[in-house]
Design an enzyme around this catalytic site. Structure first.
Site, PDB file in Angstrom:
ATOM      1  N   GLU A  37      -3.075  11.150  -2.356  1.00  0.00           N
ATOM      2  CA  GLU A  37      -3.088  10.315  -3.424  1.00  0.00           C
ATOM      3  C   GLU A  37      -3.536   9.009  -3.186  1.00  0.00           C
ATOM      4  O   GLU A  37      -4.307   8.608  -4.334  1.00  0.00           O
ATOM      5  CB  GLU A  37      -1.547  10.062  -3.348  1.00  0.00           C
ATOM      6  CG  GLU A  37      -0.951   9.330  -4.500  1.00  0.00           C
ATOM      7  CD  GLU A  37       0.739   8.906  -4.428  1.00  0.00           C
ATOM      8  OE1 GLU A  37       1.349   9.618  -3.920  1.00  0.00           O
ATOM      9  OE2 GLU A  37       0.923   7.847  -4.633  1.00  0.00           O
TER      10      GLU A  37
ATOM     11  N   ASP B 113       6.822   2.859   2.896  1.00  0.00           N
ATOM     12  CA  ASP B 113       6.302   3.928   1.643  1.00  0.00           C
ATOM     13  C   ASP B 113       7.246   3.582   0.700  1.00  0.00           C
ATOM     14  O   ASP B 113       8.395   3.282   0.657  1.00  0.00           O
ATOM     15  CB  ASP B 113       6.280   5.175   2.096  1.00  0.00           C
ATOM     16  CG  ASP B 113       5.490   5.893   1.089  1.00  0.00           C
ATOM     17  OD1 ASP B 113       4.504   6.540   1.462  1.00  0.00           O
ATOM     18  OD2 ASP B 113       5.765   6.115  -0.109  1.00  0.00           O
TER      19      ASP B 113
ATOM     20  N   HIS C 145      -4.637   6.641   6.131  1.00  0.00           N
ATOM     21  CA  HIS C 145      -3.459   6.115   6.608  1.00  0.00           C
ATOM     22  C   HIS C 145      -2.474   7.465   7.069  1.00  0.00           C
ATOM     23  O   HIS C 145      -2.842   8.289   6.975  1.00  0.00           O
ATOM     24  CB  HIS C 145      -2.505   5.669   5.419  1.00  0.00           C
ATOM     25  CG  HIS C 145      -2.332   6.535   4.350  1.00  0.00           C
ATOM     26  ND1 HIS C 145      -3.200   6.586   3.371  1.00  0.00           N
ATOM     27  CD2 HIS C 145      -1.361   7.128   3.814  1.00  0.00           C
ATOM     28  CE1 HIS C 145      -2.906   7.659   2.345  1.00  0.00           C
ATOM     29  NE2 HIS C 145      -1.834   8.111   2.651  1.00  0.00           N
TER      30      HIS C 145
HETATM   31  P1  5GP Z   1      -0.932  10.376   0.522  1.00  0.00           P
HETATM   32  O1  5GP Z   1      -2.299   9.661  -0.003  1.00  0.00           O
HETATM   33  O2  5GP Z   1      -0.730  10.279   2.008  1.00  0.00           O
HETATM   34  O3  5GP Z   1      -0.781  11.646  -0.073  1.00  0.00           O
HETATM   35  O4  5GP Z   1       0.383   9.571  -0.223  1.00  0.00           O
HETATM   36  C1  5GP Z   1       0.350   8.273  -0.512  1.00  0.00           C
HETATM   37  C2  5GP Z   1       1.622   7.443  -0.076  1.00  0.00           C
HETATM   38  O5  5GP Z   1       1.424   6.143  -0.383  1.00  0.00           O
HETATM   39  C3  5GP Z   1       2.740   8.029  -1.064  1.00  0.00           C
HETATM   40  O6  5GP Z   1       3.769   8.568  -0.020  1.00  0.00           O
HETATM   41  C4  5GP Z   1       3.292   6.941  -1.704  1.00  0.00           C
HETATM   42  O7  5GP Z   1       4.717   6.944  -1.984  1.00  0.00           O
HETATM   43  C5  5GP Z   1       2.445   5.711  -1.135  1.00  0.00           C
HETATM   44  N1  5GP Z   1       2.386   4.782  -2.066  1.00  0.00           N
HETATM   45  C6  5GP Z   1       1.288   4.873  -2.993  1.00  0.00           C
HETATM   46  N2  5GP Z   1       1.440   3.661  -3.745  1.00  0.00           N
HETATM   47  C7  5GP Z   1       2.182   2.674  -3.004  1.00  0.00           C
HETATM   48  C8  5GP Z   1       2.304   1.450  -3.241  1.00  0.00           C
HETATM   49  O8  5GP Z   1       1.666   0.636  -4.228  1.00  0.00           O
HETATM   50  N3  5GP Z   1       3.175   0.848  -2.160  1.00  0.00           N
HETATM   51  C9  5GP Z   1       3.638   1.359  -1.265  1.00  0.00           C
HETATM   52  N4  5GP Z   1       4.397   0.648  -0.404  1.00  0.00           N
HETATM   53  N5  5GP Z   1       3.475   2.896  -1.066  1.00  0.00           N
HETATM   54  C10 5GP Z   1       2.736   3.430  -2.043  1.00  0.00           C
END
Ligand code: 5GP
Length: 134
Positions: A88, A29, A93
């Site tokens: 987000e 992440d 995932h």
């Molecule tokens: P969620 O969708 O589970 O609420 O959060 C999405 C997660 O993906 C977050 O922890 C964010 O830091 C991570 N994330 C978002 N965009 C990217 C990216 O482009 N690259 C990586 N490695 N992580 C990402």
């Protein structure tokens, strides 16, 4: 339009890769809650994790377990916490987070600011650990 995770899987956007097989992909992440915070995704793009078909859902959990085992071998921690939000990025995932206390799973806490070299070092260690298990 392809999700940001599909772009990562396809190599159109860089990432710190941890593991991959035919159907699943794992990478660090970019805004980690802890060193070794990893995301595990199915290659097929479905927004909500509970909309995955049974086989993909169980395969994701099985793959996440293997990745979690690889993480705990190289990142000092009490155990690996498993979280699912998906608020987000609309591509199902699982978050794998090395933790020592319940408070380490608090998503409102400030994220770690790691340097590129630190990401590379962590990813290399976990990748090596994962490959030694397969
Ligand atoms: P969620 O969708 O589970 O609420 O959060 C999405 C997660 O993906 C977050 O922890 C964010 O830091 C991570 N994330 C978002 N965009 C990217 C990216 O482009 N690259 C990586 N490695 N992580 C990402």
């Amino acid at each position: 339009m392809a999700s940001i995770f599909t772009k990562i899987i396809n190599g159109d956007i860089p990432c710190y890769k941890i593991a991959e097989d035919e159907n699943y992909f794992a990478f660090l992440d970019i805004n980690p809650m802890a060193k070794g915070h990893t995301l595990v995704v199915p290659k097929s793009e479905v927004d909500y994790i509970f909309d995955l078909d049974e086989e993909v859902y169980s395969g994701l959990m099985k793959f996440a377990k293997k990745v979690g085992r690889a993480i705990e071998k190289v990142i000092p921690c009490n155990r690996i916490g498993l979280l699912v939000f998906g608020l987000e990025v609309p591509h199902a995932h699982v978050h794998l987070i090395p933790i020592n206390a319940a408070s380490d799973m608090d998503i409102s806490k400030d994220k770690l600011a790691l340097k590129k070299e630190e990401f590379v070092e962590i990813a290399d260690k976990i990748l090596e650990s994962f490959e030694s298990m397969t």
